[in-house]
Design an enzyme around this catalytic site. Structure first.
Site, PDB file in Angstrom:
ATOM      1  N   GLU A 165       0.794  -1.222   0.000  1.00  0.00           N
ATOM      2  CA  GLU A 165       0.000   0.000   0.000  1.00  0.00           C
ATOM      3  C   GLU A 165       0.832   1.280   0.000  1.00  0.00           C
ATOM      4  O   GLU A 165       0.815   2.053   0.962  1.00  0.00           O
ATOM      5  CB  GLU A 165      -0.962   0.011   1.195  1.00  0.00           C
ATOM      6  CG  GLU A 165      -1.919  -1.167   1.181  1.00  0.00           C
ATOM      7  CD  GLU A 165      -3.040  -1.041   2.209  1.00  0.00           C
ATOM      8  OE1 GLU A 165      -3.046  -0.067   2.968  1.00  0.00           O
ATOM      9  OE2 GLU A 165      -3.912  -1.922   2.226  1.00  0.00           O
ATOM     10  N   GLU A 373      -5.300  -8.514   0.812  1.00  0.00           N
ATOM     11  CA  GLU A 373      -5.960  -8.157   2.080  1.00  0.00           C
ATOM     12  C   GLU A 373      -7.438  -7.917   1.830  1.00  0.00           C
ATOM     13  O   GLU A 373      -7.806  -7.245   0.867  1.00  0.00           O
ATOM     14  CB  GLU A 373      -5.406  -6.862   2.699  1.00  0.00           C
ATOM     15  CG  GLU A 373      -4.074  -6.983   3.360  1.00  0.00           C
ATOM     16  CD  GLU A 373      -3.603  -5.665   3.981  1.00  0.00           C
ATOM     17  OE1 GLU A 373      -4.456  -4.806   4.327  1.00  0.00           O
ATOM     18  OE2 GLU A 373      -2.383  -5.496   4.095  1.00  0.00           O
TER      19      GLU A 373
HETATM   20  C1  PNW Z   1      -4.296  -1.692   5.573  1.00  0.00           C
HETATM   21  N1  PNW Z   1      -7.114   4.025   4.734  1.00  0.00           N
HETATM   22  O1  PNW Z   1      -4.240  -0.413   6.144  1.00  0.00           O
HETATM   23  C2  PNW Z   1      -2.974  -2.289   5.967  1.00  0.00           C
HETATM   24  O2  PNW Z   1      -2.253  -2.888   4.927  1.00  0.00           O
HETATM   25  C3  PNW Z   1      -3.053  -3.152   7.176  1.00  0.00           C
HETATM   26  O3  PNW Z   1      -1.795  -3.151   7.801  1.00  0.00           O
HETATM   27  C4  PNW Z   1      -4.173  -2.677   8.083  1.00  0.00           C
HETATM   28  O4  PNW Z   1      -4.173  -3.271   9.332  1.00  0.00           O
HETATM   29  C5  PNW Z   1      -5.465  -2.919   7.334  1.00  0.00           C
HETATM   30  O5  PNW Z   1      -5.454  -2.300   6.058  1.00  0.00           O
HETATM   31  C6  PNW Z   1      -6.721  -2.469   8.077  1.00  0.00           C
HETATM   32  O6  PNW Z   1      -6.709  -1.085   8.265  1.00  0.00           O
HETATM   33  C7  PNW Z   1      -5.013   0.633   5.752  1.00  0.00           C
HETATM   34  O7  PNW Z   1      -7.205   4.944   5.549  1.00  0.00           O
HETATM   35  C8  PNW Z   1      -5.078   1.706   6.639  1.00  0.00           C
HETATM   36  O8  PNW Z   1      -7.637   4.087   3.604  1.00  0.00           O
HETATM   37  C9  PNW Z   1      -5.774   2.832   6.304  1.00  0.00           C
HETATM   38  C10 PNW Z   1      -6.410   2.881   5.076  1.00  0.00           C
HETATM   39  C11 PNW Z   1      -6.353   1.815   4.183  1.00  0.00           C
HETATM   40  C12 PNW Z   1      -5.645   0.682   4.542  1.00  0.00           C
END
Ligand code: PNW
Length: 469
Positions: A165, A373
Site C-alpha cells: 500500500e 488483504e
Molecule cells: C491496511 N485508509 O491499512 C494495511 O495494509 C493493514 O496493515 C491494516 O491493518 C489494514 O489495512 C486495516 O486497516 C489501511 O485509511 C489503513 O484508507 C488505512 C487505510 C487503508 C488501509
C-alpha cells in the site's frame, strides 16, 4: 447456491511485522518510524505502541501451528527492515534474518506457502531522519535491503512483494500525517509517492538478479473503488482527480511506464515533478508476476460546494486530520457510501472489489491478481464459555468472496485470497481498539482463540467450496 474455487487457489491470512511481532529492542533491532510515531503522545489511540504487540516474535512456532490447524495453505507476512538492517544501511544482522528463516521453515514444514512482503511501513528511523521517502536515496536504500533479504531467503521463498500500500505510506504518512512519520506536506507526499514507485522498481530489479528464475515478484496496492455522487461533469471530474491520486499515480508508472498527464496538471501549482529523472519510469515499469489488491470499502466523491462540510469535518474513511491526504484535490468532497458499516466506519460493499478486479483484468490482461488483504473489524468479545462468535465477519467475508467468484466467472484471473488478519493486532493509529483477526487475542495473557470466522474460513480453505451464507 454454493460455489467452488479452483484447486491450487491460495487461501491465506495476512499480517505485518510491526502489527504483531513486538520485541522491538531485541537482537539489535533499532526503531522504525512507527516506533517513533507510536511513542509520540497523541498519535495513536490510547497511547498504544507495538512494543509487545501480540508477541509473535516469541510465539512464531505456535502461531504457524495455529494456521496449520485452521487449514489455510498460505501466509502473507512482512519483514521488519530495522530488524535485519538496523540503520537502513550497511550489513545485515544475522539474528534478524534467522527469525524469518525460521518462520519460513515452520511454514514450509506445514505445507503453507509463504508470501513475503519487504516493506509494510516500518522504515528505519535513521532513514527518515535523513529525509525519508521524499528523498531519492531512500529508494536506493530499499533496493539494497531487498538484495539482503533475497540473498538470505531466496532459496526457500518463491513469492515476493516489494511494497504494501504505497498510497498509505505516501499520503497518510507525509500528507495527512495520520500515519508515521506524521508529516503534513503535500509536496513531500507526492515526492514520496514517486520514490516509493522508484524503490519498487529498483527492488524488483534487485530481486530478479538475486533470485532463482522461478521467483515471483509482486506489489500490493490499495486501489480506491471511487464513485461519483452524481453523473454531473463536476462530480465526474472529482472522481477523475481522486482516481489519479489514489490509483493511477501508482499503477500507470508500474504497469504502463508513465505518470497520468491529468495528475501532473492537477498538481502543477504544487510541483513541476522534476524529481522524476530520465530513466525512472523505465525502472518502475518492471514486468510483474502478479498484482496484489487490498480492498476494504469503496469511496463516494463529489465536487465540493459551499454546502458541504469543510475538509476538516469530512469523514473520508482515512482518519481524522485537518490536513488532506489528497494533494491538489481541495475541491473534492467525500461522502459516506450507503450501507452498513464495520467498526472502522467503513461501508460494506463487495461490488467495489468486483469492480476493481474487473478493472485491472482489463487494464493488464495477462497479469494474475491476488487479493492480498480483505477483512473487517468488529468489537469481538469472548462469551462466558470463552468462545468468540463473529457472524458479522463471516457475512463480510462471504459477501466479498462471492464478489471474487463472480469476477472470476467474468474472466478475472484471481489466484488467491488473504484474509486480513490472522489474529487481532496493532491497528496503526487505532491501536489495539480495533480487532481484525480471525483469531481472538487476549492482550493480557496473549492467549489465542479462533473465532467462529476462523473455523468457517479454514473449512473454506480446505474444501474450496463457498457455502450459502
Ligand atoms: C491496511 N485508509 O491499512 C494495511 O495494509 C493493514 O496493515 C491494516 O491493518 C489494514 O489495512 C486495516 O486497516 C489501511 O485509511 C489503513 O484508507 C488505512 C487505510 C487503508 C488501509
Amino acid at each position: 447456491m454454493s460455489v467452488s474455487f479452483p484447486p491450487g487457489f491460495l487461501w491465506g491470512t495476512a499480517t505485518a511485522a510491526y502489527q504483531i511481532e513486538g520485541a522491538v529492542r531485541e537482537d539489535g533491532r533499532t526503531p522504525s518510524i512507527w516506533d517513533t510515531f507510536s511513542h509520540t503522545p497523541g498519535k495513536v489511540e490510547n497511547g498504544d505502541t507495538g512494543d509487545v504487540a501480540v508477541d509473535h516474535f516469541h510465539r512464531r512456532t505456535q502461531d504457524v501451528r495455529l494456521m496449520a490447524e485452521l487449514g489455510v495453505n498460505a501466509y502473507r507476512f512482512s519483514v521488519s527492515w530495522p530488524r535485519v538492517q538496523p540503520t537502513g544501511r550497511g550489513p545485515a544482522v544475522q539474528r534478524g534474518l534467522d527469525f524469518y528463516r525460521g518462520l519460513v521453515d515452520d511454514l514450509l514444514e506445514h505445507g503453507i506457502t509463504p508470501l513475503l512482503t519487504l516493506y509494510h511501513w516500518d522504515l528505519p528511523q535513521e532513514l527518515e531522519t535523513a529525509g525519508g521517502w521524499p528523498e531519492r536515496d531512500t529508494a536506493h536504500r530499499f533496493a539494497d535491503y531487498a538484495r539482503i533479504v533475497a540473498e538470505a531467503l531466496g532459496d526457500r521463498v518463491v513469492r515476493w512483494t516489494t511494497l504494501n500500500e504505497p498510497w498509505c505510506s505516501a499520503f497518510l504518512g507525509y500528507g495527512s500525517g495520520v500515519h508515521a512519520p506524521g508529516r503534513t506536506d503535500p509536496v513531500a507526499a507526492l515526492r514520496a509517492a514517486h520514490h516509493l514507485n522508484l524503490g519498487h522498481g529498483l527492488a524488483a530489479q534487485a530481486l530478479r538478479t538475486q533470485l532463482p528464475a522461478r521467483a515471483q515478484v509482486s506489489v500490493s496496492i490499495n486501489p480506491s473503488a471511487v464513485r461519483a455522487r452524481t453523473e454531473s461533469p463536476a462530480d465526474l471530474d472529482a472522481r477523475r482527480r481522486i482516481d489519479a491520486l489514489a490509483n493511477r499515480v501508482f499503477t500507470d508508472p508500474m504497469l504502463h511506464g508513465s505518470y497520468p498527464a491529468d495528475l501532473l496538471t492537477d498538481t502543477e501549482r504544487l510541483t513541476d515533478w522534476s524529481f522524476v529523472h530520465g530513466d525512472d519510469l523505465a525502472v518502475i515499469r518492471h514486468p510483474l508476476d502478479s498484482l496484489g489488491i487490498n480492498y476494504y470499502s469503496p469511496s463516494v466523491v463529489s465536487s465540493a460546494t459551499d454546502s458541504d462540510a469543510p475538509a476538516s469535518e469530512r469523514n473520508d474513511g482515512h482518519g481524522a486530520s485537518e490536513h488532506s491526504p489528497w494533494p491538489g484535490a481541495d475541491s473534492v468532497a467525500f461522502h459516506q457510501p450507503p450501507g452498513d458499516v464495520t467498526e472502522m466506519g467503513w461501508t460494506i460493499d463487495p461490488t467495489g472489489l468486483y469492480d476493481l478486479l474487473m478493472r485491472y483484468s482489463r487494464e493488464a490482461p495477462r497479469l494474475p491478481l491476488v487479493i492480498t488483504e480483505n477483512g473487517a473489524a468488529y468489537p469481538d468479545k469472548p462469551a462466558a464459555d470463552g468462545s468468540v462468535h463473529d457472524p458479522e465477519r463471516i457475512r463480510y467475508l462471504h459477501g466479498h468472496l462471492s464478489a471474487v467468484h463472480r469476477a472470476m466467472a467474468d474472466g478475472a484471473d484471481v489466484r488467491g485470497y488473504f484474509l486480513w488478519s490472522l489474529m487481532d493486532n496493532f491497528e496503526w493509529a487505532y491501536g489495539y481498539g480495533k480487532r481484525f483477526g480471525a483469531v481472538y487475542v487476549d492482550y493480557d495473557t496473549q492467549a489465542r482463540t479462533p473465532k467462529s470466522s476462523a473455523r468457517w474460513y479454514g473449512e473454506l480453505a480446505r474444501t474450496g467450496v463457498l457455502p450459502d451464507c
